[in-house]
Design an enzyme around this catalytic site. Structure first.
Site, PDB file in Angstrom:
ATOM      1  CG  LEU B  64     -80.828 100.519  23.641  1.00 29.22           C
ATOM      2  CD1 LEU B  64     -80.641  99.013  23.600  1.00 29.22           C
ATOM      3  CD2 LEU B  64     -79.678 101.167  24.375  1.00 29.22           C
ATOM      4  NE  ARG B  65     -83.895 108.037  20.867  1.00 34.97           N
ATOM      5  CZ  ARG B  65     -85.001 108.531  21.382  1.00 34.97           C
ATOM      6  NH1 ARG B  65     -86.146 107.868  21.251  1.00 34.97           N
ATOM      7  NH2 ARG B  65     -84.992 109.658  22.035  1.00 34.97           N
ATOM      8  CG  ASP B 306     -86.946 108.696  30.809  1.00 34.70           C
ATOM      9  OD1 ASP B 306     -87.202 107.847  29.939  1.00 34.70           O
ATOM     10  OD2 ASP B 306     -87.558 109.765  30.917  1.00 34.70           O
TER      11      ASP B 306
END
Lengths: 316, 424
Positions: B64-65, B306
């Site tokens: 999700l950064r 992924d």
């Protein structure tokens, strides 16, 4: 944009990125055109106006003397304006991305980019990015390709051996890290050479290299037997630090080309090297300077071949 | 909120139920299948004629950064992408900036995610501090803060002694260790499978033994420590064989594969397509076939997206320098359906790999379509064709090898806890 990475929609050469998949007709046309330029390079007035008014940008992200110089000479003999950019010390170090650099230079109305980069695929990336009016010539990308070197090697072979269909060619040395070897193998295959050998220790061969259409040898005695053409590769000193080899001495002993090993090849075999040479590492001085060596003529042919590539691209 | 979903093709992967019926939701749960409960007044009816109604997807790996990498993607954009892809629960790896190695970071992430009221987020905590592979994290604290397992993401642990201690410590508290098997020295900064394609393109290669040797180490350490492990994103035929054998021996082991590796091989790199720069690298055809066989016989339990959104600039670079990863949350469902069609697998069997099986690995109450289960649902049109394009993707990352491809299967509604969070 064409699906093919280096041909336009008419099947003509738009960029020269690799010798892989290069149609044999185009390959022969380059060699024939180069033949016609040999005369020019021997004249008093060495200029012809095929690229007059065109700008050729030499974009070298990696140091090079020979390749850059021969490209520069070739472009100047075709009357182009040549701009040399040593990118290794320029905008890249200031944080500009590769494609931003290319965009900026495109805005200066470049007609041709000659690109040398340490990353495989850099020339493909640039070619995909630029507009249709710009031609890209790959002057070496990472371990991937060095098509003009391979073409000048083909030119050299044709000069000395005429018919590709009867030849046995051996490529000797660090195939794993060599863009030259890859481009040579594809060009030789396309030109119909029936037997291509690679000779190297296992540490310097990439996986499944035989799938490129070559026979693998680890031993010079067997590999050089009855060979017509020997193409020696440069050995980088880094290979000792990365555990590919124990020492240059041991390498020279088993894989260095000495007069004794050269006797295994055919008596009229020619010896080639893309330069710069490490004497006493991959090749013995006696061989490098001997009668079977065509290493210096190779360099001269390099100018004619690069003139041919540039003039063909400019015409398409 | 009482919702009645009418006339849908109801699929419960675990029981194999696959028939047309009605579903009744109340108080965030499925209260009944087919028979309308007494005094049930629906606030909303959803006509699911021609649509499949299945448990919401459970994704074992979605980056999700956040925190720290918001230039690539944000919780807002990626959780929106999740529900657009029918994903209702997802595990996020700890390789954020800073990594998820402190309870505060995990609590903040959970809190932010909850407020967005989109997919349920299950953080996987860092196994070592800063993912450096040196010192253990406070696993119990991290667990209390909401971590469901512990992992190194893609960061290696060079020192096997540290890995052994980490597994011992995790086993003490019954925590699962998630590991992606790859020996850092053998991988040696490679970017592609050690095969014909890397040889042709002159790309630094990662041999299969980088995976199998790391895997062998993990299996030995599992026996030594008694830890349970989950293997992330296996890539090779030899790797699958090792996992199969270890499972037969009864080791407490589960395993997933990325949806990209179920479909793609190194040949797809073509002329240096940076969208195919994935980690682990795409391997050969025989490997892909073995991964599919592993999914069929249970050596591999689950398929994950992924998901790794990357900004355009980070992909517009020469292949080896381009950031690894591909956006995947919105492609997990259609690509799983494509795999099912190609392998003639029934829909319940295929959906199990992205719903009930991964839910079991996460140890969460999800992935089932039965009375009493949470009303986390994906309602999709199995016959809707669509072309993957920048405009269609909600994820901030538009990087996928499937860009421009036509896929079949599209989410129409996503429900979480009985609320419609996607679709109208």
């Amino acid at each position: 944009m064409s699906i093919h990475p280096q041909l336009n929609k008419n099947g003509e050469l738009q960029h020269l990125l690799t010798t892989e998949g290069l149609p044999v007709a185009i390959l022969r046309h380059i060699l024939d055109t180069a033949e016609s330029f040999i005369g020019v390079t021997e004249r008093d007035v060495k200029k012809i106006p095929l690229l007059r008014g065109k700008s050729v940008f030499n974009l070298f992200f990696e140091p090079s003397t020979r390749t850059r110089t021969t490209f520069e000479i070739a472009a100047k003999r075709l009357s182009a304006d040549v701009i040399n950019l040593n990118m290794a010390v320029s905008s890249q170090t200031k944080g500009e991305t590769l494609l931003d650099t290319v965009d900026n230079l495109s805005a200066m109305h470049a007609d041709m980019f000659v690109v040398r980069h340490n990353q495989s695929g850099a020339a493909h990336l640039i070619a995909r990015h630029v507009g249709p009016e710009i031609h890209v010539i790959n002057a070496g990308d990472g371990w991937h390709a060095h098509p003009t070197q391979a073409l000048l090697d083909m030119f050299t072979i044709r000069r000395y051996k005429q018919d590709f269909h009867t030849l046995r060619v051996a490529i000797i040395g660090d195939i794993l890290h060599s863009r030259v070897a890859r481009s040579q193998i594809h060009a030789l295959t396309t030109l119909g050479v029936p037997e291509i050998r690679v000779i190297a220790p296992k540490t310097l061969l990439p996986a499944r290299v035989e799938r490129l259409g070559v026979h693998v040898y680890h031993n010079m005695t067997q590999g050089l037997k009855d060979v017509d053409v020997l193409m020696i590769l440069r050995l980088q000193h880094e290979r000792m630090e990365s555990a590919h080899l124990p020492s240059t001495e041991e390498y020279f002993k088993y894989y260095g080309l000495t007069p004794g090993k050269l006797l295994l090849a055919r008596s009229d075999a020619i010896v080639m090297h893309p330069g710069p040479m490490n004497r006493g590492v991959e090749i013995d001085s006696e061989v490098a300077d001997g009668s079977q060596s065509v290493i210096l003529p190779q360099v001269g042919f390099g100018i004619a071949v690069r003139m041919a590539v540039m003039s063909i691209l400019a015409g398409n | 909120m009482h919702i009645c979903i009418r006339n849908g093709r109801l699929i419960d992967p675990d029981s194999g139920m696959d028939r047309i019926g009605d579903l009744y939701l109340a108080e965030g749960r499925i209260v009944s299948i087919d028979s309308r409960p007494e005094h049930f007044h629906d606030d909303r009816k959803i006509d699911a004629s021609g649509l499949v109604v299945c448990p919401g997807l459970v994704d074992l790996s979605a980056r999700l950064r956040e925190p720290g990498l918001e230039y690539m993607a944000t919780l807002e954009s990626e959780l929106e992408a999740a529900v657009a892809g029918g994903v209702t629960s997802l595990a996020c790896p700890p390789d954020t900036d800073p990594p998820l190695d402190e309870p505060g970071l995990v609590e903040m992430l959970k809190h932010r995610a909850r407020n967005l009221d989109r997919a349920r987020v299950y953080p996987v905590g860092a196994l070592t501090q800063g993912l450096k592979g040196e010192r253990l994290t406070e696993m119990v604290e991290l667990h209390d803060a909401g971590c469901v397992a512990f992992s190194q993401a893609d960061a290696p642990i060079a020192n096997l002694h540290v890995l052994m201690r980490a597994m011992q410590y995790a086993a003490t508290f019954g925590f699962k260790v998630w590991l992606r098997p790859q020996d850092m020295y053998l991988a040696n900064h490679g970017v592609a499978h050690d095969g014909e394609v890397a040889t042709r393109l002159g790309l630094p290669a990662i041999p299969v033994c980088a995976e199998t040797i790391a895997l062998t180490d993990i299996l030995s350490l599992m026996k030594e420590t008694g830890a349970s492990a989950h293997l992330c994103r296996i890539s090779s035929a030899e790797g699958v064989a090792l996992v199969r054998t270890a499972k037969q021996q009864g080791l407490p082991l589960t395993c997933d594969v990325s949806i990209h590796h179920v479909h793609l091989v190194d040949m797809d790199i073509g002329f240096f397509d940076a969208n195919c720069h994935l980690m682990p690298p795409l391997r050969g055809l025989a490997d892909r076939d073995a991964l599919r066989a592993g999914l069929m016989d249970g050596a591999i339990d689950a398929i994950c997206s992924d998901h790794a959104p990357v900004d355009d600039d980070a992909k517009l670079l020469p292949f080896a320098q381009a950031e690894t990863g591909a956006t995947g949350l919105e492609l997990l469902l259609p690509l799983t359906l494509k795999w099912a069609m190609e392998n003639r697998l029934s829909l319940p069997e295929a959906l199990a790999r992205i719903t009930s099986y991964p839910a079991r690995i996460l140890g969460i109450d999800a992935g089932q379509l039965v009375a009493g289960a949470p009303a986390d649902l994906c309602i999709f049109d199995p016959d809707a064709y669509w072309v993957v394009s920048n405009a269609e993707l909600k994820s901030q990352g538009k990087n996928t090898p499937f860009l421009g491809m036509e896929l079949c299967g599209r989410t129409r509604f996503t429900l979480i806890g009985g609320h419609v969070v996607y679709g109208w």
